[in-house]
Structure formats: structure tokens, C-alpha cells
Design an enzyme around this catalytic site. Structure first.
Site, PDB file in Angstrom:
ATOM      1  N   ASP A  14       0.948  -1.174   0.020  1.00 48.43           N
ATOM      2  CA  ASP A  14      -0.100   0.037  -0.028  1.00 48.43           C
ATOM      3  C   ASP A  14       1.071   1.227   0.117  1.00 48.43           C
ATOM      4  O   ASP A  14       2.176   1.130   0.352  1.00 48.43           O
ATOM      5  CB  ASP A  14      -0.849   0.080   1.352  1.00 48.43           C
ATOM      6  N   ASP A  16      -0.286   5.047   0.948  1.00 54.34           N
ATOM      7  CA  ASP A  16      -0.559   6.182   1.972  1.00 54.34           C
ATOM      8  C   ASP A  16      -0.587   5.321   3.362  1.00 54.34           C
ATOM      9  O   ASP A  16      -1.296   4.451   3.674  1.00 54.34           O
ATOM     10  CB  ASP A  16      -1.900   6.848   1.852  1.00 54.34           C
TER      11      ASP A  16
END
Length: 218
Positions: A14, A16
Site C-alpha cells: 500500500d 498512504d
């Protein structure tokens, strides 16, 4: 606490909250949005991490037509892409990505191409060669589609992947894809990932041959 060791054939990352700390921007933009819609900012912040914007809006404004959410999300993405103030790497992210050079890994983010490119650049991080962005999927996390696509693109079974995630939606998506999940940072621990690290300084990557990656966590 003793270190956890996981083995994998590929890593799905991922962006953020996992590689890039963009919390300052996310807070600014989503709290302004909450105010415009008469919603409680704290309640909105509990929903928005990890999801695509229009998917968060669908949860927060369930009676609003999806076309409106999509248009509103396009405006928000433009705001987020222009606002890079305070966007920095999660501690250890640059060294972590450098240690993955030549090993199968993919970025799997709810951001679109423009936002992910801008934020990774602002945090001075290299973009992985394989990237699954908002444009690549029909369904946002917590749907597993992004992670399944990332694994497929790398030619690795999801069960042989380890996902790195910080949000509840992301942890759920990784688990639904059939991967093991390492939670990064304080948010992740609430969602029962397979292992948790404070940040990426607590991750050491070792290539042990025959396509196996060993992760030392903690």
C-alpha cells in the site's frame, strides 16, 4: 518482543500510511469536505483511510447518487495532488524499497496515477515497476481486487504474497485476497493483521534463493 519471520515470493505494498505519510493532507482535505457536508470530521476520518474517495463518500452519504460521488472525488483528487505540504516517507521506506530492488513487488494503492506519482515524488521514493492504482480496478479496498491484480501481474499466487498495509480497509482487502498481512503503524494494529511493525525501520528483507523472500519483522 521476539522478531517475527515471514517468507513470501512477492510483496504487495500500500502507499498512504505504509510507504508515504500523507496524514496531514488527508486530514486537511477530508475535514474541509466533512464541514461542507455538515458531517463530523472525526467520524469521517474513521472511514476514509485506505478507500478510494468515492467509496468513502458512499459509506458517509449513502443516499447520494454515485455520479455525484465520482464527480466530487475527482475534485478531491485534484486538491490532494496539488497539496503536498507535509508529505514525507514513513520512516525506513526508502531503505525498505531499496532492499526490494530485483525482488517481485508491486504498489497497490487506492490513489490514482497522478496522486500516487506526486506523493511518491514528494516523499522522494522510487515508484515500483508494477503499480495497481485506482484506474486499474473496478472496486475499492476492502475489496481484494487490487491485491489479486498485483499478485497476478507478478505471476505469484496470493497465498505466496505478503501485503503491507496501515488501514482497516487495506488489511481486510489483503486478507480477503488470501495473502498474509503486515500492519504498519498505529492504525493497523486494531485490525488484527498477521504481524505489526511500528514503521518500516522494523522490517529487514532477505533474499534466500529459489525465489523466496524472508522478512524479519520487529
Amino acid at each position: 518482543m521476539p522478531a517475527t519471520v515471514l517468507t513470501a515470493r512477492a510483496l504487495l505494498l500500500d502507499m498512504d500510511g505504509t510507504l508515504v505519510n500523507s496524514d496531514a493532507v488527508v486530514e486537511r482535505i477530508w475535514r474541509r469536505w466533512a464541514e461542507r457536508h455538515g458531517l463530523d470530521g472525526d467520524e469521517v476520518m474513521k472511514v476514509v483511510h485506505g478507500r478510494q474517495g468515492h467509496a468513502s463518500m458512499a459509506v458517509l452519504l449513502p443516499d447520494r447518487p454515485m455520479e455525484q460521488n465520482l464527480a466530487d472525488n475527482a475534485r478531491l483528487l485534484a486538491e490532494e495532488t496539488a497539496d503536498l505540504d507535509g508529505v514525507v516517507e514513513v520512516p525506513g521506506a526508502a531503505a525498505f524499497l531499496a532492499s526490494l530492488d530485483g525482488l517481485p513487488h508491486a504498489l497497490v494503492t487506492s490513489a490514482d496515477v497522478a496522486l500516487s506519482t506526486a506523493r511518491m515524488a514528494a516523499a522522494r521514493l522510487p515508484l515500483p515497476e508494477v503499480r495497481i492504482t485506482a484506474e486499474s480496478v473496478g472496486a475499492s479496498k476492502p475489496d481484494p481486487e487490487g491485491f489479486l491484480k498485483g499478485a497476478a501481474e507478478l505471476g505469484v499466487e496470493p497465498a505466496d504474497c505478503v501485503v503491507f498495509e496501515d488501514s482497516g480497509a487495506g488489511v481486510a482487502a489483503g486478507r480477503a485476497a488470501g495473502a498474509r498481512v503486515v500492519g504498519v503503524g498505529p492504525r493497523a494494529g486494531f485490525h488484527r493483521p498477521d504481524a505489526v511493525v511500528r514503521d518500516l525501520t522494523q522490517v529487514r528483507v532477505e533474499a534466500v534463493g529459489d525465489g523466496v523472500i524472508r522478512l524479519h519483522l520487529g
